[in-house]
Design a protein around this motif. Sequence first.
Motif, mmCIF file in Angstrom:
data_model
loop_
_atom_site.group_PDB
_atom_site.id
_atom_site.type_symbol
_atom_site.label_atom_id
_atom_site.label_comp_id
_atom_site.label_asym_id
_atom_site.label_seq_id
_atom_site.Cartn_x
_atom_site.Cartn_y
_atom_site.Cartn_z
ATOM 1 N N VAL A 11 46.529 48.635 33.189
ATOM 2 C CA VAL A 11 46.333 48.013 34.510
ATOM 3 C C VAL A 11 47.690 47.670 35.124
ATOM 4 O O VAL A 11 47.929 47.920 36.313
ATOM 5 C CB VAL A 11 45.425 46.769 34.407
ATOM 6 C CG1 VAL A 11 45.426 45.973 35.709
ATOM 7 C CG2 VAL A 11 44.000 47.184 34.032
ATOM 8 N N GLU A 12 48.590 47.124 34.335
ATOM 9 C CA GLU A 12 49.923 46.807 34.851
ATOM 10 C C GLU A 12 50.656 48.068 35.296
ATOM 11 O O GLU A 12 51.302 48.089 36.353
ATOM 12 C CB GLU A 12 50.747 46.070 33.797
ATOM 13 C CG GLU A 12 52.102 45.633 34.317
ATOM 14 C CD GLU A 12 52.896 44.835 33.297
ATOM 15 O OE1 GLU A 12 54.068 44.529 33.614
ATOM 16 O OE2 GLU A 12 52.389 44.520 32.211
ATOM 17 N N VAL A 76 44.914 39.090 36.754
ATOM 18 C CA VAL A 76 44.024 37.941 36.852
ATOM 19 C C VAL A 76 42.837 38.106 35.918
ATOM 20 O O VAL A 76 42.462 37.180 35.200
ATOM 21 C CB VAL A 76 43.561 37.734 38.315
ATOM 22 C CG1 VAL A 76 42.554 36.602 38.421
ATOM 23 C CG2 VAL A 76 44.764 37.479 39.218
ATOM 24 N N SER A 77 42.258 39.305 35.912
ATOM 25 C CA SER A 77 41.072 39.527 35.094
ATOM 26 C C SER A 77 40.872 41.014 34.858
ATOM 27 O O SER A 77 41.153 41.827 35.734
ATOM 28 C CB SER A 77 39.836 38.957 35.812
ATOM 29 O OG SER A 77 38.675 39.171 35.058
ATOM 30 N N VAL A 85 44.202 42.168 40.176
ATOM 31 C CA VAL A 85 45.638 42.016 39.978
ATOM 32 C C VAL A 85 46.209 41.262 41.169
ATOM 33 O O VAL A 85 45.853 41.538 42.321
ATOM 34 C CB VAL A 85 46.321 43.398 39.856
ATOM 35 C CG1 VAL A 85 47.825 43.260 39.790
ATOM 36 C CG2 VAL A 85 45.788 44.146 38.642
ATOM 37 N N ARG A 86 47.099 40.317 40.883
ATOM 38 C CA ARG A 86 47.826 39.614 41.935
ATOM 39 C C ARG A 86 49.272 40.090 41.889
ATOM 40 O O ARG A 86 49.883 40.149 40.818
ATOM 41 C CB ARG A 86 47.769 38.106 41.712
ATOM 42 C CG ARG A 86 48.523 37.319 42.769
ATOM 43 C CD ARG A 86 48.401 35.847 42.560
ATOM 44 N NE ARG A 86 49.150 35.479 41.356
ATOM 45 C CZ ARG A 86 49.332 34.237 40.944
ATOM 46 N NH1 ARG A 86 48.768 33.241 41.599
ATOM 47 N NH2 ARG A 86 50.032 33.989 39.858
ATOM 48 N N TYR A 101 46.222 40.818 46.553
ATOM 49 C CA TYR A 101 45.195 40.942 45.520
ATOM 50 C C TYR A 101 44.686 42.372 45.564
ATOM 51 O O TYR A 101 44.277 42.863 46.617
ATOM 52 C CB TYR A 101 44.051 39.951 45.742
ATOM 53 C CG TYR A 101 44.462 38.550 45.383
ATOM 54 C CD1 TYR A 101 44.375 38.105 44.069
ATOM 55 C CD2 TYR A 101 44.981 37.694 46.348
ATOM 56 C CE1 TYR A 101 44.780 36.821 43.728
ATOM 57 C CE2 TYR A 101 45.387 36.420 46.014
ATOM 58 C CZ TYR A 101 45.284 35.990 44.712
ATOM 59 O OH TYR A 101 45.695 34.722 44.377
ATOM 60 N N LEU A 102 44.764 43.041 44.420
ATOM 61 C CA LEU A 102 44.307 44.416 44.297
ATOM 62 C C LEU A 102 43.056 44.430 43.430
ATOM 63 O O LEU A 102 43.047 43.847 42.343
ATOM 64 C CB LEU A 102 45.382 45.282 43.645
ATOM 65 C CG LEU A 102 46.774 45.260 44.280
ATOM 66 C CD1 LEU A 102 47.740 46.121 43.475
ATOM 67 C CD2 LEU A 102 46.716 45.711 45.727
ATOM 68 N N LEU A 103 42.017 45.086 43.908
ATOM 69 C CA LEU A 103 40.790 45.257 43.149
ATOM 70 C C LEU A 103 40.782 46.682 42.604
ATOM 71 O O LEU A 103 40.785 47.643 43.381
ATOM 72 C CB LEU A 103 39.563 45.019 44.033
ATOM 73 C CG LEU A 103 38.214 45.133 43.354
ATOM 74 C CD1 LEU A 103 38.072 44.126 42.213
ATOM 75 C CD2 LEU A 103 37.098 44.943 44.373
ATOM 76 N N LEU A 104 40.847 46.792 41.284
ATOM 77 C CA LEU A 104 40.907 48.098 40.629
ATOM 78 C C LEU A 104 39.590 48.401 39.928
ATOM 79 O O LEU A 104 38.934 47.495 39.410
ATOM 80 C CB LEU A 104 42.038 48.140 39.601
ATOM 81 C CG LEU A 104 43.459 48.339 40.139
ATOM 82 C CD1 LEU A 104 43.957 47.122 40.897
ATOM 83 C CD2 LEU A 104 44.401 48.660 39.011
ATOM 84 N N LEU A 105 39.246 49.654 39.932
ATOM 85 C CA LEU A 105 38.041 50.143 39.264
ATOM 86 C C LEU A 105 38.460 51.266 38.317
ATOM 87 O O LEU A 105 39.273 52.118 38.686
ATOM 88 C CB LEU A 105 37.062 50.678 40.310
ATOM 89 C CG LEU A 105 35.633 50.924 39.875
ATOM 90 C CD1 LEU A 105 34.946 49.626 39.490
ATOM 91 C CD2 LEU A 105 34.864 51.597 41.003
#
Length: 127
Positions: A11-12, A76-77, A85-86, A101-105
Amino acid sequence: MRANNAEYQAVEDAAMKFVKSVAEANSSYAKELFVDEAVLFGYLDGRLEHGSIEQFYRNVDTVGAGNDFNARIDIVSIEETVAVVRVLEENWGGRIDFTDYLLLLKMDGEWRCVAKAYNQNSNTVQK
């Protein structure tokens, strides 16, 4: 169930594409991260931006980050197929601080961004 360290790293690594695009004023890295249908929402200098992620690409490609730009990634989670991700940005374009704020799927085994929402720190707003 908590994700393992390898998943956090994945994710990072995905979020670093966002940071690299901003830092280098080159949207090509972000285009690897965002799905074509991704959306963005936020206020830039007091004006609401919303809609296609293409607006973000245009901003990145037309405003250089500047020598004093720096960023931090906070995960974040992470759940099985979704992550938040922030990204803290300082001195974008030599003057703006953002919290993104990024919302990843997780799609086909790869973390992709489907949405970006951001706040511009009020002390950096120019009208």
